[in-house]
Design a protein around this motif. Structure first.
Motif, PDB file in Angstrom:
ATOM      1  N   GLU A 502       0.851  -1.191   0.000  1.00 51.76           N
ATOM      2  CA  GLU A 502       0.000   0.000   0.000  1.00 51.76           C
ATOM      3  C   GLU A 502       0.887   1.241   0.000  1.00 51.76           C
ATOM      4  O   GLU A 502       1.591   1.541   0.969  1.00 51.76           O
ATOM      5  CB  GLU A 502      -0.921  -0.004   1.223  1.00 51.76           C
ATOM      6  N   GLY A 503       0.868   1.973  -1.123  1.00 52.51           N
ATOM      7  CA  GLY A 503       1.664   3.188  -1.228  1.00 52.51           C
ATOM      8  C   GLY A 503       3.031   2.944  -1.829  1.00 52.51           C
ATOM      9  O   GLY A 503       3.291   1.921  -2.483  1.00 52.51           O
ATOM     10  N   PRO A 504       3.955   3.899  -1.635  1.00 53.17           N
ATOM     11  CA  PRO A 504       5.298   3.771  -2.219  1.00 53.17           C
ATOM     12  C   PRO A 504       5.985   2.490  -1.765  1.00 53.17           C
ATOM     13  O   PRO A 504       5.786   2.017  -0.652  1.00 53.17           O
ATOM     14  CB  PRO A 504       6.026   5.014  -1.688  1.00 53.17           C
ATOM     15  N   SER A 505       6.799   1.949  -2.655  1.00 51.10           N
ATOM     16  CA  SER A 505       7.493   0.689  -2.342  1.00 51.10           C
ATOM     17  C   SER A 505       8.908   0.727  -2.891  1.00 51.10           C
ATOM     18  O   SER A 505       9.167   1.289  -3.960  1.00 51.10           O
ATOM     19  CB  SER A 505       6.737  -0.496  -2.953  1.00 51.10           C
ATOM     20  N   ASP A 506       9.815   0.114  -2.137  1.00 50.02           N
ATOM     21  CA  ASP A 506      11.192  -0.043  -2.598  1.00 50.02           C
ATOM     22  C   ASP A 506      11.428  -1.401  -3.241  1.00 50.02           C
ATOM     23  O   ASP A 506      12.545  -1.695  -3.687  1.00 50.02           O
ATOM     24  CB  ASP A 506      12.164   0.128  -1.417  1.00 50.02           C
ATOM     25  N   ASP A 507      10.380  -2.213  -3.287  1.00 47.73           N
ATOM     26  CA  ASP A 507      10.488  -3.546  -3.874  1.00 47.73           C
ATOM     27  C   ASP A 507      10.581  -3.410  -5.395  1.00 47.73           C
ATOM     28  O   ASP A 507       9.654  -2.917  -6.049  1.00 47.73           O
ATOM     29  CB  ASP A 507       9.276  -4.386  -3.479  1.00 47.73           C
ATOM     30  N   ALA A 508      11.674  -3.851  -5.967  1.00 46.20           N
ATOM     31  CA  ALA A 508      11.905  -3.674  -7.409  1.00 46.20           C
ATOM     32  C   ALA A 508      10.843  -4.378  -8.245  1.00 46.20           C
ATOM     33  O   ALA A 508      10.417  -3.859  -9.294  1.00 46.20           O
ATOM     34  CB  ALA A 508      13.287  -4.197  -7.772  1.00 46.20           C
ATOM     35  N   ALA A 509      10.392  -5.569  -7.799  1.00 51.93           N
ATOM     36  CA  ALA A 509       9.394  -6.310  -8.575  1.00 51.93           C
ATOM     37  C   ALA A 509       8.055  -5.582  -8.577  1.00 51.93           C
ATOM     38  O   ALA A 509       7.370  -5.515  -9.604  1.00 51.93           O
ATOM     39  CB  ALA A 509       9.237  -7.718  -7.994  1.00 51.93           C
ATOM     40  N   ILE A 510       7.670  -5.036  -7.423  1.00 54.41           N
ATOM     41  CA  ILE A 510       6.404  -4.289  -7.341  1.00 54.41           C
ATOM     42  C   ILE A 510       6.478  -3.041  -8.210  1.00 54.41           C
ATOM     43  O   ILE A 510       5.551  -2.723  -8.970  1.00 54.41           O
ATOM     44  CB  ILE A 510       6.090  -3.935  -5.878  1.00 54.41           C
TER      45      ILE A 510
END
Length: 699
Positions: A502-510
Motif C-alpha cells: 500500500e503506497g510507495p514501495s522499494d520492492d523492485a518487482a512491485i
C-alpha cells in the motif's frame, strides 16, 4: 479615484445586461422578474463607503435599467433588490443585503464568511424564514465597471481550431501545473502567466497534446466549512462570478483589469503554440447553497427565478447537484445568462470550448432530463457557441442523473465506462474481452446512434476527481484523511490495485509491475477509438498519496510533482503514441468501424484469439482468457491498398505466445519496452508477447 456623481439616474437601455461604459456614462441592466423596486448603489474606489443610491427604471420585460452620466470604467457598484420576503413562496428579497451583479467582469473586495451575509438571522427559532436587518455592504463583494474591450482583432482569430479526430486533451489545474516546475520563474508559478511560460508550453508540445482542459477558472469563493479546517476550494467548483477570472490564479491578483489581461495573454500564447484552451464551467449551482445559505447575488435578486425550488415546499431548494441548490437553466433569462457568459469567454477571452460540470442539470425540465431541452437547442444554434468544443460530464446528483450517451449534436462526453473497464482489465482482469473491446472502439453500444461519431467518447484513465494513474496502481483504498472528513469523502471502491504494497514501495518487482501496467494503460488510452484525455502529472507518475478527492488540497498533495523516478517518466511513450496518432489516420478512428463482410470498407476491425484464429462468439465470454488482438484495416479508396495495424493486448502476468494473422508484420511499439521497434516476427510461428503489455505492429 474621485467621482462626481449626478443627482439622478437617467433611463437606460434594457440591454446588454451588467454594466457598459458608453456615451460618457455607464448603462446598467439587471434581471428580476419578481422585484418591486431595484436600486443601484455606487461606492468609493475601495468599495468601502457607499456614496449614493439610485432607483433603477423598469421593469422592462423583467429588466431594471438606468444610465449614469459623467462616470466610466472603474466605478464600483452593487444592487439592492426590494420585494416580498415570503420564503414559503420562494421569495427572499432583503434590501439590507448588497448584491453582486451576476454579469460583473471585474470583482473587488475580499470575501469572508459573516453572519450578516445571510438574509435571515442565524440562530433564530424560525431559521431561514426569519429576516435579518443588518447591512452587509461593507464586507460584500462588489462589481467594478470594466473598460470596453478594444476594437482590435478577435482573440479567436489565430485559434488553432483542431479537428476533432486529432484532438488530444490534457486536464490540468492552472496553479497545480506550474507551482513545482523548476523551469518556470518563481514569480510566475501557479499563475496564468506560468502556464503561458515557454517552459510550460514546451512540455505540452513534447507530449503532443493540443488542448488543455482547465479546471474552473471563474471567480469562486470557499465553502464556509473549509475555512474552519484551514482549507480552500482548490479545484474551484464554487463559482460566484461567471464573467470574471479567478484572481487567485494571477500574478497581480489585486487588480481585476490586470487579471483579465493576464488570462487573455495566456490564451494568446497557447494559441500561438497550436494549443486550444477549454474551460471547465459550473453553471449547475452557486455558492449561495440551500435555503440556509447566504444572500450574495442571485438569491437576493430573484430567488424564485434563479433556482429550482421543490414543488411541495418552495421555501426549499431542489438539490440535484449535491451542493445545496440547482440553477434553474430552464428559465429563459437564466438560459440567456449562461449563453451570454459562454459567449463572453469565447469572444472576449478567446477560449475554444467548455466542459460542463454536472451537465444533465442543463437539460433538466419539469419532466426530467431532455436531450432536446431549450438550453441545448439554444446553444447548438448559437452562431458563436456552435463553433467551439462542447463537452459534458454526463451525470448529476439527481434522480435519473446518469445520462452517458444521451447528449445532443456535437457534444463530447466523459466516458467513465472506458475508465473503469480499462482499469479493471489491466489491474486484475475483472472484465471480459468483449467489454474491453467495446470500450476500446469508442463504446459503440453507448454512442453509435443518430449522427454521433466515435469522437463523442472522451476516454480517460484518471482525472482530477479520483486517483492519479500512479495512485491507482499503488493504493487499493482511498486515503483522504487530510481533507478533514474522516475519510468519508471521495469515491468508495474506485478500481485500483497496490500490487502487494500500500503506497510507495522499494520492492523492485512491485515497482516494475506498476510501471508495466501504467504503460499498458496509457498505450490503450492513446490507441483507442475516441478522444483521449490525459491528466496532468500522469506522465511523471505524480502521486496524491492515495487521496482520490484532493479538492481542498492547495499544497504539494494537489500540485503536480515533477521529479519522477527515472523509470517512471512516461513522457517519451506518450510522445511516441500521440505522434503515431497524428501521422496515421487509421489510428485516429474518425468513423465507426465496418464489419469485414462489407465490400471494400473504408475502415474495418477484426479480432483474434492468441491462437491466431478469428474470435468466435463463445470466445468473448470465456472468463479464463483475456489476451487478444485487433486488426485495423483502413483504405482511402477502392484503388488504394489497405493500411493494416495489429494491436495485441496481454494483461496476464506472464508472457504469452501469440500467433499473428497472415502477413508480414513489424513491431512499431511495445509498451513493456521488451521488443525493439522494427522487429519482424517470423511467420508462421508464434511471437512471445510480454506480460502486461500492449504491442503495436504494422503490416
Amino acid at each position: 479615484m474621485s467621482v462626481h456623481l449626478p443627482q439622478q439616474l437617467e433611463p437606460g437601455r434594457h440591454e446588454p445586461f451588467g454594466s457598459l461604459a458608453r456615451d460618457c456614462g455607464v448603462n446598467f441592466a439587471v434581471f428580476s422578474q419578481h422585484a418591486q423596486r431595484m436600486e443601484l448603489c455606487v461606492f468609493d474606489a475601495d468599495g468601502v463607503r457607499e456614496l449614493r443610491r439610485y432607483p433603477l427604471y423598469g421593469p422592462h420585460d423583467s429588466v431594471w435599467h438606468g444610465f449614469l452620466p459623467g462616470v466610466g470604467a472603474g466605478l464600483v457598484y452593487g444592487f439592492r433588490a426590494h420585494g416580498p420576503y415570503e420564503p414559503w413562496n420562494g421569495h427572499r428579497f432583503n434590501a439590507n443585503k448588497l448584491l453582486l451583479d451576476p454579469y460583473a467582469q471585474e470583482i473587488v473586495g475580499h470575501f469572508t464568511w459573516r453572519a450578516e451575509h445571510h438574509g435571515y438571522e442565524l440562530g433564530h427559532p424560525d431559521g431561514p424564514r426569519s429576516f435579518d436587518t443588518r447591512d452587509n455592504a461593507l464586507h460584500a463583494l462588489k462589481a467594478r465597471v470594466t473598460e470596453p474591450p478594444p476594437a482590435s482583432a478577435s482573440p479567436r482569430l489565430n485559434a488553432p481550431r483542431i479537428p476533432l479526430p486529432e484532438l488530444v486533451l490534457y486536464e490540468m489545474h492552472v496553479k497545480g501545473f506550474s507551482m513545482q516546475r523548476e523551469d518556470v520563474p518563481k514569480p510566475l508559478r501557479g499563475t496564468y502567466a506560468g502556464l503561458a511560460h515557454p517552459a510550460s508550453i514546451a512540455h505540452l508540445k513534447r507530449l503532443g497534446v493540443n488542448a488543455v482542459s482547465l479546471l474552473p477558472v471563474h471567480y469562486r469563493i470557499d465553502e464556509p466549512g473549509l475555512g474552519d479546517r484551514s482549507l480552500t476550494n482548490y479545484w474551484g467548483y464554487n463559482t460566484l462570478g461567471f464573467f470574471a477570472p479567478d484572481p487567485r490564479l494571477a500574478q497581480h491578483r489585486g487588480d481585476p483589469s490586470a487579471v483579465n489581461a493576464e488570462f487573455r495573454s495566456m490564451v494568446a500564447a497557447l494559441h500561438a503554440a497550436g494549443i486550444e484552451v477549454i474551460l471547465d464551467v459550473v453553471y449547475n449551482h452557486t455558492p449561495e447553497g440551500n435555503e440556509y445559505g447566504p444572500t450574495l447575488s442571485f438569491r437576493g435578486l430573484d430567488n424564485a427565478s434563479w433556482y429550482r425550488l421543490t414543488p411541495d415546499d418552495r421555501s426549499r431548494c431542489e438539490n440535484l447537484t449535491g451542493c445545496g441548490n440547482t440553477v434553474n437553466v430552464a428559465h429563459p433569462f437564466i438560459t440567456q445568462f449562461v449563453l451570454d457568459s459562454l459567449r463572453y469567454w469565447v469572444q472576449v477571452m478567446g477560449v475554444d470550448g467548455f466542459r460542463f460540470d454536472l451537465a444533465p442539470v442543463l437539460g433538466r425540465t419539469r419532466h426530467g432530463y431532455d436531450a432536446n431541452a431549450a438550453f441545448f437547442t439554444a446553444m447548438r444554434q448559437d452562431p458563436v457557441l456552435s463553433q467551439v468544443h462542447l463537452i459534458a460530464e454526463p451525470w448529476d446528483a439527481g434522480y435519473d442523473g446518469y445520462q452517458l450517451g444521451h447528449f445532443p449534436g456535437r457534444f463530447m462526453e466523459w466516458n467513465d465506462k472506458f475508465r473503469d473497464t480499462v482499469r479493471r482489465y489491466w489491474l486484475n482482469r475483472e472484465v471480459s474481452r468483449g467489454e474491453f473491446a467495446r470500450r476500446f472502439t469508442a463504446s459503440s453500444d453507448v454512442f453509435h446512434h443518430g449522427t454521433r461519431l466515435p469522437t463523442a467518447s472522451i476516454n480517460f484513465l484518471s482525472v482530477h476527481d479520483g486517483y492519479t494513474l500512479a495512485d491507482l496502481t499503488s493504493y487499493s483504498r482511498k486515503h483522504n484523511e487530510a481533507n478533514g472528513e474522516n475519510n468519508r469523502d471521495g469515491r468508495d471502491g474506485e478500481p485500483a490495485a497496490n500490487f502487494g504494497a500500500e503506497g510507495p514501495s522499494d520492492d523492485a518487482a512491485i515497482r516494475a509491475q506498476r510501471r508495466r501496467v501504467r504503460a499498458a494503460m496509457l498505450t490503450t488510452l492513446l490507441l483507442a477509438q475516441g478522444t483521449p484525455m490525459l491528466l496532468a502529472g500522469d506522465e511523471v507518475s505524480n502521486s496524491q498519496s492515495g487521496n482520490n478527492n484532493a479538492y481542498c488540497q492547495d499544497n504539494a498533495t494537489g500540485w503536480v510533482g515533477w521529479d519522477p523516478q527515472p523509470d517512471e517518466d512516461f513522457s517519451a511513450l506518450i510522445h511516441t503514441l500521440t505522434s503515431l496518432r497524428l501521422q496515421h489516420a487509421a489510428l485516429r478512428h474518425e468513423r465507426w468501424f465496418c464489419g469485414e463482410d462489407v465490400v471494400l470498407p473504408e475502415r474495418s476491425v477484426q479480432w483474434f484469439a492468441p491462437s491466431g484464429r478469428a474470435m468466435q462468439p463463445h470466445d468473448w465470454h470465456e472468463h479464463g482468457q483475456h489476451a487478444f488482438a485487433c486488426r485495423i484495416q483502413s483504405r482511402a479508396d477502392a484503388q488504394t491498398p489497405p493500411e493494416q495495424w495489429l494491436i495485441v493486448f496481454n494483461p496476464e502476468t506472464a508472457a504469452l505466445p501469440f500467433t499473428l494473422p497472415p502477413g508480414a508484420w513489424r513491431v512499431v511499439l511495445d509498451s513493456a519496452a521488451e521488443i525493439q521497434p522494427g522487429f519482424a516476427p517470423p511467420a508462421p510461428g508464434p511471437v512471445s508477447i510480454p506480460a502486461q503489455a500492449v504491442v503495436l505492429l504494422r503490416a
